[in-house]
Design a protein around this motif. Sequence first.
Motif, PDB file in Angstrom:
ATOM      1  N   LYS A  67       1.176  -1.580   0.080  1.00 40.02           N
ATOM      2  CA  LYS A  67      -0.259  -0.189  -0.017  1.00 40.02           C
ATOM      3  C   LYS A  67       0.869   0.932   0.352  1.00 40.02           C
ATOM      4  CE  LYS A  67      -3.566  -1.785   2.744  1.00 40.02           C
ATOM      5  NZ  LYS A  67      -4.794  -2.340   3.624  1.00 40.02           N
ATOM      6  N   PHE A  68       0.946   1.695  -0.948  1.00 34.66           N
ATOM      7  CA  PHE A  68       2.017   3.061  -1.430  1.00 34.66           C
ATOM      8  C   PHE A  68       1.795   4.094  -0.536  1.00 34.66           C
ATOM      9  CE2 PHE A  68       1.503   0.864  -5.115  1.00 34.66           C
ATOM     10  CZ  PHE A  68       3.655   0.124  -5.215  1.00 34.66           C
ATOM     11  N   THR A  69       2.413   4.827   0.324  1.00 36.17           N
ATOM     12  CA  THR A  69       2.355   5.815   0.873  1.00 36.17           C
ATOM     13  C   THR A  69       2.719   7.798   0.638  1.00 36.17           C
ATOM     14  OG1 THR A  69       3.824   5.525   2.502  1.00 36.17           O
ATOM     15  CG2 THR A  69       2.333   4.656   2.581  1.00 36.17           C
ATOM     16  N   SER A  70       2.006   7.969   0.873  1.00 28.36           N
ATOM     17  CA  SER A  70       2.883   9.029   0.624  1.00 28.36           C
ATOM     18  C   SER A  70       3.876   9.756   0.664  1.00 28.36           C
ATOM     19  CB  SER A  70       2.270  10.873   1.692  1.00 28.36           C
ATOM     20  OG  SER A  70       2.532  10.638   2.603  1.00 28.36           O
ATOM     21  N   LEU A  71       4.369   8.311   1.507  1.00 28.64           N
ATOM     22  CA  LEU A  71       6.119   8.907   1.321  1.00 28.64           C
ATOM     23  C   LEU A  71       6.702   8.151   0.313  1.00 28.64           C
ATOM     24  CD1 LEU A  71       6.688   7.499   4.925  1.00 28.64           C
ATOM     25  CD2 LEU A  71       7.341  10.345   4.457  1.00 28.64           C
ATOM     26  N   ASP A  72       6.048   6.946  -0.582  1.00 28.97           N
ATOM     27  CA  ASP A  72       6.977   6.399  -1.316  1.00 28.97           C
ATOM     28  C   ASP A  72       6.740   7.276  -2.682  1.00 28.97           C
ATOM     29  OD1 ASP A  72       7.001   4.710  -0.513  1.00 28.97           O
ATOM     30  OD2 ASP A  72       4.961   3.955   0.059  1.00 28.97           O
ATOM     31  N   GLY A  73       5.549   8.804  -2.527  1.00 35.49           N
ATOM     32  CA  GLY A  73       5.274   9.662  -3.592  1.00 35.49           C
ATOM     33  C   GLY A  73       3.710   8.992  -3.811  1.00 35.49           C
ATOM     34  N   ALA A  74       3.086   8.775  -3.384  1.00 37.02           N
ATOM     35  CA  ALA A  74       1.440   8.066  -3.990  1.00 37.02           C
ATOM     36  C   ALA A  74       1.007   9.926  -4.012  1.00 37.02           C
ATOM     37  CB  ALA A  74       0.839   7.362  -2.850  1.00 37.02           C
ATOM     38  N   GLY A  75      -0.226   9.449  -5.016  1.00 40.69           N
ATOM     39  CA  GLY A  75      -0.813  10.491  -4.935  1.00 40.69           C
ATOM     40  C   GLY A  75      -0.076  11.485  -6.672  1.00 40.69           C
ATOM     41  N   ARG A  76      -0.904  12.264  -7.069  1.00 43.64           N
ATOM     42  CA  ARG A  76       0.042  12.894  -8.224  1.00 43.64           C
ATOM     43  C   ARG A  76      -0.649  14.324  -8.066  1.00 43.64           C
ATOM     44  NH1 ARG A  76      -4.223  11.410 -11.982  1.00 43.64           N
ATOM     45  NH2 ARG A  76      -4.699   9.742 -11.498  1.00 43.64           N
ATOM     46  N   PRO A  77      -1.019  14.882  -7.781  1.00 44.55           N
ATOM     47  CA  PRO A  77      -1.122  16.625  -7.621  1.00 44.55           C
ATOM     48  C   PRO A  77      -1.927  17.310  -8.429  1.00 44.55           C
ATOM     49  CG  PRO A  77       0.180  16.746  -5.135  1.00 44.55           C
ATOM     50  CD  PRO A  77       0.003  14.842  -6.214  1.00 44.55           C
ATOM     51  N   ASP A  78      -0.503  16.900  -9.356  1.00 45.73           N
ATOM     52  CA  ASP A  78      -0.286  18.225 -10.367  1.00 45.73           C
ATOM     53  C   ASP A  78      -0.524  17.143 -11.959  1.00 45.73           C
ATOM     54  OD1 ASP A  78       0.239  20.603 -10.789  1.00 45.73           O
ATOM     55  OD2 ASP A  78       2.035  21.146 -11.406  1.00 45.73           O
ATOM     56  N   ALA A  79      -0.602  16.667 -11.661  1.00 45.95           N
ATOM     57  CA  ALA A  79      -0.695  15.510 -13.270  1.00 45.95           C
ATOM     58  C   ALA A  79      -1.724  14.406 -13.400  1.00 45.95           C
ATOM     59  CB  ALA A  79       0.647  14.330 -12.935  1.00 45.95           C
ATOM     60  N   THR A  80      -2.394  14.016 -14.730  1.00 43.93           N
ATOM     61  CA  THR A  80      -2.903  13.158 -14.797  1.00 43.93           C
ATOM     62  C   THR A  80      -2.419  11.909 -14.524  1.00 43.93           C
ATOM     63  OG1 THR A  80      -3.264  13.501 -17.279  1.00 43.93           O
ATOM     64  CG2 THR A  80      -4.285  15.224 -16.296  1.00 43.93           C
ATOM     65  N   GLY A  81      -3.333  11.162 -15.410  1.00 49.26           N
ATOM     66  CA  GLY A  81      -3.555   9.578 -15.062  1.00 49.26           C
ATOM     67  C   GLY A  81      -3.623   9.367 -16.300  1.00 49.26           C
ATOM     68  N   ALA A  82      -3.303  10.438 -17.039  1.00 52.15           N
ATOM     69  CA  ALA A  82      -2.598   9.906 -18.686  1.00 52.15           C
ATOM     70  C   ALA A  82      -1.351   9.393 -19.210  1.00 52.15           C
ATOM     71  CB  ALA A  82      -2.633  10.810 -19.928  1.00 52.15           C
ATOM     72  N   SER A  83      -1.216   8.571 -19.858  1.00 51.04           N
ATOM     73  CA  SER A  83      -0.187   7.225 -20.246  1.00 51.04           C
ATOM     74  C   SER A  83       1.545   8.487 -20.337  1.00 51.04           C
ATOM     75  CB  SER A  83      -0.471   6.477 -20.851  1.00 51.04           C
ATOM     76  OG  SER A  83      -0.783   7.020 -22.170  1.00 51.04           O
TER      77      SER A  83
END
Lengths: 475, 554
Positions: A67-83
Amino acid sequence: MTPVSRAALLSLVFTLVFDSKVLADPDLPPWSERAIQDDIDIESLATSGQDPIPLLQALGEHLFAAKFTSLDGAGRPDATGASVPTKVRRQSHLRFQRLAGPDANACASCHNEPVVGGAGAFTANVFVSEGFESADFDTIDPQFSNERNTNAIQGAGLIELLAREMTADLRRQRHDVLSLARRNGRPETADLETKGISFGRLTAYPDGTLDVSRLDGIDDDLTIRPFSQKGVFASLRQFTVNAMNAHHGIQASERFGPRWTGTDDFDADGVSAEMTPGQISALVAWQATLPAPTRKKNLPDIWQSASTRGESVFGEIGCASCHVPALPLESLIFHDPGPFDTAGTLRQSDMEKPLALDLATLDWIKSLPRDERGRTLVPLFGDLKRHKIADAQNETYGNELLAQRFVARDVFITAELWGIGSTAPYGHRGDLTTLNEAILAHGGDATQSRKDYSALSESDRQSVIAFLRSLEIAQ
Amino acid sequence: MNFWHLCSNVLLGLAATTAFNSTGHADNRRTSQAPVPVFAEEAGAAGINHTYDGAWEFFVGGGVAVFDCNGDRRPDLFLAGGNNPAQLFVNQSASGGALRFSPKETGLSGKQSAKVLGAYPLDFNNDDRLDLVVLRLGENLLLEGKGDCTFEIANRALGFDGGREWTTSFSATYEAASDHPTLAFGNYVDRSQPGSPWGTCHDNFLFRPELSAAGQVSYPNPVRLSPGYCSLSMLFTDWNRSGEQSLRISNDRHYYRGGQEQLWAVSPNRPPRPFRKTDGWQHLKIWGMGIASIDLDVDGFPEYALTSMGDTKLQTLDVEADETVPVYQDIAFDLGLTAHRPYTGDDLKPSTGWHSEFQDVNNDGLWDLFIAKGNVEAMPDFAAYDPDNLLIGQWDGKFVEAGDVAGIDLDRRGRGAGLADFNADGLLDLIVVNRAAPVSLFRNLGEGTTATVKPLGNWIAIDVRQPGRANTRAVGAKISVKTGNRTVVKDIQIGAGHASGQLGFVHFGLGVAERANIRIKWPDGDWSHGYRVFANGHVIIERGAEKAHLWYPE
């Protein structure tokens, strides 16, 4: 796990460090909330002469379930999910959300039925779209997304190997017809076929141009893309890099790093270099080595008898023309990176030498039958080809508004049926609760088979269900 | 403690992110984060033995036309020679392999092939075979392509008077409703005038096609674009997205008096008219030598890089301007694009810039800028060692110099040039015509070596055609390439650079995108439907076709 020399392991394993505190004391405490802690130097591993599977599998299994955490970088506030790395138009105030994503803590939080790496219930559906730029607005418009059920990954290594061989074979045929047209000075047409699957026609002209308008079920570049419900991803590696960003906001350096974006923190979450090529390789290896689905053993006689009858009927009514029982595979060496990935997914040209995973060393592979030429018969019940599967009379499988990666809304790759007995619900949206419903939903190219199924006696229809339910993912 | 923690006794930080190709130059200039391709010079091995040389008249010029003259879709070369004969080289490079060319007779007489300063390809007779406009000291030539890299001089057939001027620049456009191109020739010093060369720049000429009652086209009556200010580059460009091409001319202040950079309105059926101060056009005096145009911010208003002695300008339409007022501001400094002195070596004197061209040499989806550099001859106030520039576009919109990292920093005096994919491997190669030195031919190896080329980003090469129509090569069209939510555009133009033109596949880097949507804005303003293409291939888009054709150079 095959024993691995400790010394070799120590030379190949690294631990990621992100901030000065950890650099000062890189040995993370046992209570660390960081899920991504370890890495593998795949360049060294590839040239070490060592079997890479045990090392990669172990880390891959850990990462798949982590389970990825914010310490790993989970989340992408400034990026979309696009490839393709894409900035959001406006940030969402939510770190996670089920529509525009990130929508999952771990791979295994959706891929978990009946075992980790498996399929998911309707609960675990995801939304695919490259159009999300604003989580607040785009996601409430159905034209921006399609809802998709979670696929099982078991056997994916064999699927990718089949796809690679088919791609190479089709490209060889393209080369041949081009050469013929040049040599003869007139247009030449070839019927494309590989492993018994037809992919339409290709006309080559003496000047080296190609008419691809009569291709069938494959992209114009003759790359078999076997992954996703739609059949639009060429490799586990490409899919994994996409999924890590889309679902978790974990951005792999090979696509989102400074080389292609100018920054090592494209999603601006304060964590740089979130996932290395070595970690992606570990995830790929774990998925590629997952045992292929099998058939239920020790069925009661009544089920076994029905299943045997059902398998025969399945062929008679034409289901097996697309859900082909088995395709032959020449080589069991799984190279990572693969031969057909493009920039943004690690390529073979990016390494001195690719990792070579010999799937033949895996116990479960040894139980697969071989043909007279020694080729492994992969019992996928699929053809790795896309078909039109909905029409005006039966539009269940055409219930989307958005084409995906150039593929029309009513066209999907043939679902591999191995393991289908373990992966309810059914359909690309996971909204069909029984196999009977899923069969009756077939339209388009499968219309006749669906009609033939409907015309069967109740007993024969049940036998088909009995057969399909015998195809399982072992627990 | 789990297995991985046990293994983590050997803990090495990976904090250092990938560093690309340090320049090592003492000025601590910025390092490119975008990948820098490696170029290997292999003109000699490729069979190109050619030198542009001559007296004062050939201090300028030195162009190359990059175009397919035999219909095999591979770019061939026509090289200006100055006092030496111009030469034609046919491309015989194997796909993905070393570059290879073979010389072929031009069909020109010794007199005609001498005193050539530059050349631009176009299809002036609409037969879909590329023709050539040859700029000379003396009579300019229109060479009609006859196939298999043979040509016939068409001056007489077209009623074209090639003149006696010292022609140093060229551009062409198809004015509205015209089936034939309008040709603009830019001239340098009028050596016959008293006081020459100072203040004696020759007028430039505009040749508009005229049709006889029988439908025959000819160019009998050139229009003088007066005053001329010693033009070294010109370009028909739709600067204000009006759909009408204006003529931008870059001029050499070394010889003119009271001159400036110029922009001419060339409206159909009207005499050309220079934009003046009252129109918002601002006085700019530079040693203008080469124009490169690209729409960096995709706002429909192109930016223009103007090479000079000293700093390169990068002009963008001023925020205060509108579509009727051509007011430009210089953003070269802001974007790190001035390239005003050599970036390597000890010579800190100002640079001398010539051919310039925006292309994507690393296929990352960002435009890069190549500038050919070289002292005029032996001007003591300007750098003697003045290597060509390769300014790599960065994701923050700026450019970083990487000519030395790329390996193109030869001690030669560059003039004309062209970037094209000579071996069809998806990496743009580079040819540079040098004054009094052999032509440089650089093969782009990506991040590899001559033994093993390694690709960079994804790419697409697009050839645009209008079969069955005039203007077969769609000059004036705009190609729009969309990947994800990002769009880049490039116009099909004839002109600009320094005495060097190109026509053929238009190259786009796609970065990490594996697919792209292409739309064409045809010269008449109509937009095509979207063409969906996969990366890393050549596509041919014919007007009206439902699908793009693919081309495989295998």
